[in-house]
Structure formats: C-alpha cells, structure tokens
Design a protein around this motif. Sequence first.
Motif, PDB file in Angstrom:
ATOM      1  N   GLN A 147       0.823  -1.199   0.000  1.00 50.12           N
ATOM      2  CA  GLN A 147       0.000   0.000   0.000  1.00 50.12           C
ATOM      3  C   GLN A 147       0.865   1.260   0.000  1.00 50.12           C
ATOM      4  O   GLN A 147       0.520   2.270  -0.626  1.00 50.12           O
ATOM      5  CB  GLN A 147      -0.923   0.002   1.219  1.00 50.12           C
ATOM      6  CG  GLN A 147      -2.037  -1.029   1.174  1.00 50.12           C
ATOM      7  CD  GLN A 147      -3.046  -0.759   0.080  1.00 50.12           C
ATOM      8  OE1 GLN A 147      -3.534   0.364  -0.062  1.00 50.12           O
ATOM      9  NE2 GLN A 147      -3.366  -1.769  -0.708  1.00 50.12           N
ATOM     10  N   LEU A 148       1.983   1.209   0.705  1.00 43.42           N
ATOM     11  CA  LEU A 148       2.871   2.367   0.797  1.00 43.42           C
ATOM     12  C   LEU A 148       3.877   2.424  -0.355  1.00 43.42           C
ATOM     13  O   LEU A 148       4.614   3.400  -0.490  1.00 43.42           O
ATOM     14  CB  LEU A 148       3.622   2.339   2.124  1.00 43.42           C
ATOM     15  CG  LEU A 148       2.765   2.496   3.381  1.00 43.42           C
ATOM     16  CD1 LEU A 148       3.622   2.332   4.634  1.00 43.42           C
ATOM     17  CD2 LEU A 148       2.059   3.845   3.402  1.00 43.42           C
ATOM     18  N   LYS A 149       3.896   1.322  -1.153  1.00 41.39           N
ATOM     19  CA  LYS A 149       4.852   1.208  -2.267  1.00 41.39           C
ATOM     20  C   LYS A 149       6.294   1.269  -1.754  1.00 41.39           C
ATOM     21  O   LYS A 149       7.163   1.889  -2.372  1.00 41.39           O
ATOM     22  CB  LYS A 149       4.581   2.274  -3.325  1.00 41.39           C
ATOM     23  CG  LYS A 149       3.213   2.138  -3.973  1.00 41.39           C
ATOM     24  CD  LYS A 149       2.963   3.208  -5.012  1.00 41.39           C
ATOM     25  CE  LYS A 149       1.634   2.973  -5.720  1.00 41.39           C
ATOM     26  NZ  LYS A 149       0.477   2.966  -4.810  1.00 41.39           N
ATOM     27  N   TYR A 150       6.527   0.622  -0.636  1.00 41.49           N
ATOM     28  CA  TYR A 150       7.849   0.556  -0.019  1.00 41.49           C
ATOM     29  C   TYR A 150       8.353  -0.885  -0.067  1.00 41.49           C
ATOM     30  O   TYR A 150       7.565  -1.837  -0.010  1.00 41.49           O
ATOM     31  CB  TYR A 150       7.782   0.978   1.446  1.00 41.49           C
ATOM     32  CG  TYR A 150       7.797   2.463   1.700  1.00 41.49           C
ATOM     33  CD1 TYR A 150       7.806   3.387   0.652  1.00 41.49           C
ATOM     34  CD2 TYR A 150       7.799   2.952   2.993  1.00 41.49           C
ATOM     35  CE1 TYR A 150       7.823   4.751   0.908  1.00 41.49           C
ATOM     36  CE2 TYR A 150       7.815   4.318   3.263  1.00 41.49           C
ATOM     37  CZ  TYR A 150       7.828   5.207   2.208  1.00 41.49           C
ATOM     38  OH  TYR A 150       7.844   6.546   2.461  1.00 41.49           O
ATOM     39  N   PRO A 151       9.679  -1.073  -0.117  1.00 44.08           N
ATOM     40  CA  PRO A 151      10.204  -2.427   0.037  1.00 44.08           C
ATOM     41  C   PRO A 151       9.970  -2.916   1.464  1.00 44.08           C
ATOM     42  O   PRO A 151       9.921  -2.119   2.405  1.00 44.08           O
ATOM     43  CB  PRO A 151      11.702  -2.258  -0.260  1.00 44.08           C
ATOM     44  CG  PRO A 151      11.991  -0.824  -0.007  1.00 44.08           C
ATOM     45  CD  PRO A 151      10.743  -0.078  -0.358  1.00 44.08           C
ATOM     46  N   LEU A 152       9.822  -4.228   1.601  1.00 41.84           N
ATOM     47  CA  LEU A 152       9.615  -4.839   2.914  1.00 41.84           C
ATOM     48  C   LEU A 152      10.917  -5.514   3.335  1.00 41.84           C
ATOM     49  O   LEU A 152      11.402  -6.437   2.668  1.00 41.84           O
ATOM     50  CB  LEU A 152       8.484  -5.867   2.851  1.00 41.84           C
ATOM     51  CG  LEU A 152       8.160  -6.595   4.159  1.00 41.84           C
ATOM     52  CD1 LEU A 152       7.575  -5.628   5.174  1.00 41.84           C
ATOM     53  CD2 LEU A 152       7.172  -7.745   3.901  1.00 41.84           C
ATOM     54  N   ILE A 153      11.493  -5.033   4.426  1.00 41.51           N
ATOM     55  CA  ILE A 153      12.729  -5.604   4.968  1.00 41.51           C
ATOM     56  C   ILE A 153      12.343  -6.481   6.151  1.00 41.51           C
ATOM     57  O   ILE A 153      11.949  -5.984   7.205  1.00 41.51           O
ATOM     58  CB  ILE A 153      13.700  -4.496   5.436  1.00 41.51           C
ATOM     59  CG1 ILE A 153      13.899  -3.443   4.338  1.00 41.51           C
ATOM     60  CG2 ILE A 153      15.023  -5.104   5.865  1.00 41.51           C
ATOM     61  CD1 ILE A 153      14.521  -3.972   3.075  1.00 41.51           C
ATOM     62  N   THR A 154      12.447  -7.793   5.985  1.00 40.97           N
ATOM     63  CA  THR A 154      12.034  -8.736   7.022  1.00 40.97           C
ATOM     64  C   THR A 154      13.244  -9.306   7.738  1.00 40.97           C
ATOM     65  O   THR A 154      14.106  -9.948   7.119  1.00 40.97           O
ATOM     66  CB  THR A 154      11.210  -9.889   6.422  1.00 40.97           C
ATOM     67  OG1 THR A 154      10.070  -9.358   5.743  1.00 40.97           O
ATOM     68  CG2 THR A 154      10.743 -10.848   7.507  1.00 40.97           C
ATOM     69  N   ALA A 155      13.331  -9.067   9.037  1.00 41.08           N
ATOM     70  CA  ALA A 155      14.464  -9.551   9.826  1.00 41.08           C
ATOM     71  C   ALA A 155      14.492 -11.075   9.840  1.00 41.08           C
ATOM     72  O   ALA A 155      13.454 -11.733   9.916  1.00 41.08           O
ATOM     73  CB  ALA A 155      14.379  -9.019  11.252  1.00 41.08           C
ATOM     74  N   ARG A 156      15.691 -11.635   9.767  1.00 40.95           N
ATOM     75  CA  ARG A 156      15.887 -13.082   9.833  1.00 40.95           C
ATOM     76  C   ARG A 156      16.437 -13.431  11.210  1.00 40.95           C
ATOM     77  O   ARG A 156      17.590 -13.140  11.526  1.00 40.95           O
ATOM     78  CB  ARG A 156      16.883 -13.535   8.766  1.00 40.95           C
ATOM     79  CG  ARG A 156      16.390 -13.390   7.350  1.00 40.95           C
ATOM     80  CD  ARG A 156      17.436 -13.913   6.362  1.00 40.95           C
ATOM     81  NE  ARG A 156      17.854 -15.286   6.700  1.00 40.95           N
ATOM     82  CZ  ARG A 156      18.691 -15.993   5.945  1.00 40.95           C
ATOM     83  NH1 ARG A 156      19.196 -15.463   4.843  1.00 40.95           N
ATOM     84  NH2 ARG A 156      19.026 -17.210   6.293  1.00 40.95           N
ATOM     85  N   SER A 157      15.612 -14.062  12.029  1.00 41.66           N
ATOM     86  CA  SER A 157      16.021 -14.372  13.398  1.00 41.66           C
ATOM     87  C   SER A 157      17.237 -15.284  13.434  1.00 41.66           C
ATOM     88  O   SER A 157      18.096 -15.167  14.314  1.00 41.66           O
ATOM     89  CB  SER A 157      14.867 -15.030  14.155  1.00 41.66           C
ATOM     90  OG  SER A 157      13.782 -14.138  14.275  1.00 41.66           O
ATOM     91  N   ASP A 158      17.336 -16.194  12.450  1.00 41.57           N
ATOM     92  CA  ASP A 158      18.445 -17.146  12.462  1.00 41.57           C
ATOM     93  C   ASP A 158      19.791 -16.451  12.286  1.00 41.57           C
ATOM     94  O   ASP A 158      20.816 -16.924  12.798  1.00 41.57           O
ATOM     95  CB  ASP A 158      18.258 -18.209  11.376  1.00 41.57           C
ATOM     96  CG  ASP A 158      18.183 -17.622   9.969  1.00 41.57           C
ATOM     97  OD1 ASP A 158      17.801 -16.436   9.842  1.00 41.57           O
ATOM     98  OD2 ASP A 158      18.493 -18.344   9.010  1.00 41.57           O
ATOM     99  N   ALA A 159      19.811 -15.317  11.562  1.00 44.79           N
ATOM    100  CA  ALA A 159      21.064 -14.587  11.360  1.00 44.79           C
ATOM    101  C   ALA A 159      21.204 -13.424  12.335  1.00 44.79           C
ATOM    102  O   ALA A 159      22.317 -13.071  12.730  1.00 44.79           O
ATOM    103  CB  ALA A 159      21.130 -14.062   9.926  1.00 44.79           C
TER     104      ALA A 159
END
Length: 367
Positions: A147-159
């Motif tokens: 909706q915001l036309k932004y990239p989604l940066i999803t944290a990786r718990s394993d790293a």
Amino acid sequence: MIRDYLFDINKIIEGAASGDHEKVLAYSESLARRLESGGELAAAKRMRQIVGKSSASNISLARQGGQALLPVDGESRIPVADEERPVEADVSVFLSEDVQKVVDQFLLYFRAADRLIANGVGISPSLLIYGPPGVGKTQLARYIAAQLKYPLITARSDALISSYLGSTAKNIRQLFEHAASRPCVLFLDEFDALAKMRDDDRELGELKRVVISLMQNIDAMGRDHVLLAATNHPHLLDPAVWRRFAYKIEMSTPGLAARQELIRFVLGRFATAQDVEVAACLSEGMSGAQLKDITENLVREAVVNDQQSVNLVEMCARFTGTSDVAAILRAIRKVDKKRFTQKKLSELFGLSQSYISERLNQEPASA
C-alpha cells in the motif's frame, strides 16, 4: 496532489542539507515510483535522469543491481534480513472490520505525516501484530508495504541472533540503521525471540541486554519510518516493548464474512455462490492459511482434470475431513438448520429429499 509527495520531497531535502547522499538517492527513487503510480511518467523519468547524472563517487550506499545491500552478521556473513517489493495487485488480505479500520488509520496517518508534524502532533508509525500461526500476520505486513509502495525488509532471526557475545545487539543496530537510511517497512517477525521479558530468570544476561538494545534502536528510529513486528507469543514480550508500539492488532481465525471473502477470492470461477456459502460455514475455526491451502488445492485439481468447477462433495470432504456423504450432510445441518434445510441440501447436492432425510437420520458410524 503535491501533498502526496511531500514526505519524499522533505526527505530528499534533509539528505541534501546534511550531505547524506544515500538518503537523497533512496528517497529520489521512492518519489519517482510514487510519480509513476500517479501517472506522472515524464516527471518520474526526468527525476531518474537527474539522479543518474550525479557523481557516482558521491553515492556511498553499497548496492548490487540497483538495490541496497542488506547488513550481514559479522561472523556467519549471512544477511540479517530479506527484502522484497510487494505489489498491491498481488497482495490480498481478508481482515475483520475492526482490524481493517486500524490498518486503514495506520496508513492514513503515515501518508499524512508531513501535515501532522506541521501541526505539532506528529505520528508514530509502529504496529505490533499478534495472534496464532496462520492468521495472516506476515501477509498483513506485505499488504502494508504494498500500500505504501515501499520495500519490505524482514528480519531473519536465524542470522540476527548470534551466539557471540555482543553480536546480536550489533546486528540489530546495523539493521535499524539500514532501515533508517532509505524508505522501507522494517518487519520484525518472530518478535518474541528478541523482545522477551527481562524478568525471565531462565534468560541469560546477554539476552536481557539485547532487549535494552532493541528498545533503544526503536526509540532512535524516529517517527518517519515504518516499523512492524509480529509474534505468536505476545505473553512473552517485555511490557516496555509493548509500550513502544503506537498501534497493536490482535489477529485471530477469520469470521464467517472474512472466510467467505477469502474462499470466493481463491475459488473464483470454479465455485458458485452456494459452494462458497457451504465452504465458509464448514470452515469455522480454520486459519486463513488453512483455508488458502485447501481452496488452492481444489483449484489445482480442477485445472489439471479439465473441470469447470470444483466438486461440491469433494470440497466438503476437504473441510470436514470425511468423504462420507451422510457425515457431510450432518455437518452442514449442524452449522445452521434453518439455512440448510433438507430442501436446500437436496438442491445443493442434487439428491432427493427422501435420500437426504434418510442420511440425516442415519446413526453416525462408531469409531
């Protein structure tokens, strides 16, 4: 309207005033995308041409293929987050009316950030999403980013979580700094892994320090970046972490209306309105992920078998867990006897009312 672009314009000015070429580049691209979506193709093209002529030596943000490189864990060298660019047309969510209202307000306030700040009220675009697995927490994060036309940066718990002393806090800081350097939605999934209560005697002192570091980074992120977090275990979160989120949404298994909407969306032309009604009634208590899995499999089977529609009995079998017609009929009647009369069941399944009556009165088979 010009106010739709004020946020990115102000960020470009901030970057230019402070000599932050990374910010200028990132928000110029964000503005170009917004102009494109608003039909201003020539303006978007011109903006990219101007940025492209800038001295490459002034752009210090590490990039690969035009995309900013994500920070990595110092020991494993694994990226501490994943990036995607959800497209509005590809992301659908089916929310309850109450949840949809909160999401709409969250988006409205963020889009009006400049006007709100100018009037002295500001915003805090942080949202905590909690609920059992499969109810759509991650999909909601993708929806907000689209909706915001932004990239989604999803944290990786394993790293992100390192076994080395002090490395986890460092990884968190690097991730937040990266998110603050450009327009994006930072999404902390499995949030309880980072934000557990500090009075938990079973946790080591290092993990308690991680919570403090996390809160400090949330506070330093500012009010003009979007922060989302999700957890299946809200009871594990530190109370101080809860207070740092302006919006909180509890997601649960979808209600009847949401189930109907989701089933209708997935089955599409392969099901009638009555098929959808029956499936929605039989799926009470199922999560959105379960519904999506069942309905998508039904469509796949219809397509590979050259069928124009799903088989009603087979569909009911998937939702009830039995292929026994008598058991299916009883399950449907149990949902709503007034809605699913013997006459309606006869019409739905193409069976005689006498057959329906006989099956409904049949004693269930013993286990």
